[in-house]
Enzyme design. Structure first.
Site, short mmCIF file in Angstrom:
data_model
loop_
_atom_site.label_atom_id
_atom_site.label_comp_id
_atom_site.label_asym_id
_atom_site.label_seq_id
_atom_site.Cartn_x
_atom_site.Cartn_y
_atom_site.Cartn_z
N LYS A 120 0.83 -1.21 0.00
CA LYS A 120 0.00 0.00 0.00
C LYS A 120 0.86 1.27 0.00
O LYS A 120 0.44 2.31 -0.47
CB LYS A 120 -0.96 -0.02 1.18
CG LYS A 120 -1.93 -1.21 1.09
CD LYS A 120 -3.28 -0.94 1.64
CE LYS A 120 -4.29 -2.02 1.23
NZ LYS A 120 -3.89 -3.40 1.59
C1 LIG Z 1 -4.47 -4.52 0.91
C2 LIG Z 1 -3.72 -5.80 0.86
C3 LIG Z 1 -4.04 -6.84 -0.05
C4 LIG Z 1 -5.22 -6.75 -0.98
O1 LIG Z 1 -5.06 -5.82 -1.99
P1 LIG Z 1 -6.32 -5.26 -2.80
O2 LIG Z 1 -5.81 -4.14 -3.60
O3 LIG Z 1 -7.31 -4.80 -1.75
O4 LIG Z 1 -6.87 -6.38 -3.61
C5 LIG Z 1 -3.26 -7.97 -0.07
N1 LIG Z 1 -2.22 -8.12 0.78
C6 LIG Z 1 -1.88 -7.15 1.66
C7 LIG Z 1 -0.74 -7.39 2.58
C8 LIG Z 1 -2.60 -5.97 1.75
O5 LIG Z 1 -2.27 -5.02 2.64
#
Ligand SMILES: *Cc1c(COP(=O)(O)O)cnc(C)c1O
Length: 482
Positions: A120
């Site tokens: 993120k």
């Molecule tokens: C947010 C997240 C996901 C999922 O990603 P999306 O974009 O919501 O599909 C997967 N793994 C981790 C560690 C995350 O923080």
């Protein structure tokens, strides 16, 4: 470049017009009117670029209303080795998203070397700089209000700390996060970051945020906004590393690859879909879910059966514990030939369906089902036992430790990949974030990046609050000059 709504009933907007907002006024999500196309000559030139240069090349096709020099300055300040160097000691941080090769044709793309050890940070850090830039231009301020059980909230705080014109009010459930997660968030001393620990569960915190956001006059008076995963700038920032990963794993632009993507809100893989629509030679987009397998069911059977929070399991890959993926509508808009009326018809049933066990819609037997293969998706699911097994196998065979989410992606990626396609598995978090499951799988603690050792001992700053909306509102009004 203009952006239109997936529900087809909102005026077209520019990149900066949708930057600070959320949903379109008709309830849809914004997408480019047409996907920009990348020519073969551009691909050849892009292959040689650094991450920041590539980010500029890709994003300048989307953010056409930001002057080139400004956008260049924003991306070069975002994608630096200093920001993305929290990963493993042997990672090549100069690449920003280094590619780790397990064996010929099987790779991990490291997306989790930012300050909160999850992918993120790739988009959120850019968002922080874009927000500051846009607010500066408009002489405006924004107060970001959110609730977190750990991951998204910390990424937002690390992106927005110290930014002019921005405050963050982040609610978290008191005593429910790990001591590491608490330390990560509460040790921030920046005066524009307000951590609020709610005596209650995550859902209580979430309800308080909803209550404040639904008070439209309060929301307008105090300029309340959010940074959720439907934000278009976040999705477009994620498009960049599909290009970067492709170039790192191939020698020429004639080759095709497969990406394996651990999925929750469908934001990450939606960016992969967009990269593919732009012309990046992606042979397969492999979607991995955990036990919350709503999206896997859709891609296998054509049935979309979302669930509410009560029917969403708590798993050891918690950031994928999602049963109503907010970005999925963006893909469905493309699948139905960009027919906003069709999307409206489908989504009129989503909220009703998610509180029961009925399907919101079923495309099997329709022309949409026939169209699905041309988008290149494959899918599969991974359980707690699969995660443990994958984490062990990677550790034993390659000496590489991965987190639970990445393990879901690798498991499904290896099972679904077409032979001969190089497989690029996206690493969405570092194992240090999920020490308990690593301990269960390997009987040892994950390594923690040097910069984060001992953060539990730093002084913490946090407001303890009852789950009381009135108290939250008075806290906000006391801290926002009016
Ligand atoms: C947010 C997240 C996901 C999922 O990603 P999306 O974009 O919501 O599909 C997967 N793994 C981790 C560690 C995350 O923080």
């Amino acid at each position: 470049m203009k952006y239109i709504s997936t529900r087809g009933n909102a005026p077209a907007k520019t990149f900066t017009e949708i930057l600070l907002g959320g949903l379109a006024p008709d309830g849809g999500l914004y997408l480019p009117e047409q996907y920009p196309q990348v020519t073969r000559a551009e691909l050849d030139a892009w292959r040689k670029l650094s991450y920041a240069e590539l980010a500029y090349a890709v994003l300048s096709k989307f953010a056409t209303d930001i002057p080139a020099a400004d956008l260049k300055a924003i991306v070069s300040k975002t994608y630096t080795t200093a920001v993305y160097s929290y990963g493993r000691a042997d990672s090549d941080f100069s690449q920003i998203t280094p590619l780790r090769t397990l064996e010929p044709g099987v790779h991990i793309l490291e997306l989790s070397n930012g300050p909160t050890l999850a992918f993120k940070d790739m988009a959120m850090q850019l968002l922080g700089n874009l927000f500051e830039y846009a607010l500066d231009k408009q002489h405006a301020e924004l107060n970001i209000l959110g609730a977190t059980s750990g991951d998204t909230g910390s990424a937002a705080e690390y992106a927005m700390r110290g930014k002019r014109g921005i405050r963050v009010f982040m609610l978290s459930p008191h005593g429910k996060m790990s001591s590491f997660q608490r330390a990560q968030m509460y040790s921030l001393q920046d005066p524009n970051i307000y951590n609020i620990a709610i005596t209650g569960m995550f859902d209580d915190a979430q309800d308080m945020v909803k209550a404040v956001s639904n008070d439209h006059s309060f929301k307008a008076k105090y300029k309340i906004g959010t940074v959720n995963s439907i934000n278009w700038a976040r999705v477009s920032a994620q498009v960049v590393y599909y290009f970067k990963g492709y170039f790192a794993a191939t020698k020429s632009n004639d080759e095709q690859v497969a990406f394996a993507v651990p999925s929750g809100n469908f934001g990450n893989i939606c960016a992969g879909h967009i990269a593919r629509m732009m012309g990046l030679p992606i042979g397969q987009l492999i979607l991995a879910t955990n036990e919350n397998d709503v999206l896997d069911e859709f891609f296998r059977t054509g049935v979309y059966r979302p669930r509410d929070t009560k029917h969403t399991y708590e798993t050891s890959s918690p950031s994928m514990d999602i049963s109503k993926a907010s970005n999925f509508e963006r893909f469905v808009f493309d699948l139905v030939g960009r027919d906003g009326a069709k999307v409206r018809e489908f989504w009129s049933k989503v909220d009703v369906a998610s509180s029961s066990d009925t399907a919101a819609f079923n495309i099997k037997g329709t022309s949409y089902w026939d169209a699905l293969p041309k988008f290149g998706f494959a899918s599969g699911k991974s359980t707690h036992q699969d995660r443990l097994k994958t984490i062990r196998e990677l550790w034993e065979e390659y000496g590489v430790m991965v987190d639970t989410h990445t393990a879901d992606g690798i498991k499904v990626g290896l099972a679904q990949r077409r032979p001969n396609l190089p497989l690029i598995c996206l690493e969405t978090a570092l194992p240090a974030k999920f020490a308990e499951t690593i301990q269960e799988a390997l009987g040892r603690e994950p390594e923690r990046p040097a910069a984060l050792q001992g953060i539990e001992k730093l002084p913490q700053r946090c407001e303890l609050m009852d789950a009381d909306v009135a108290k939250l509102k008075s806290f906000i009004s006391a801290n926002v000059p009016n």
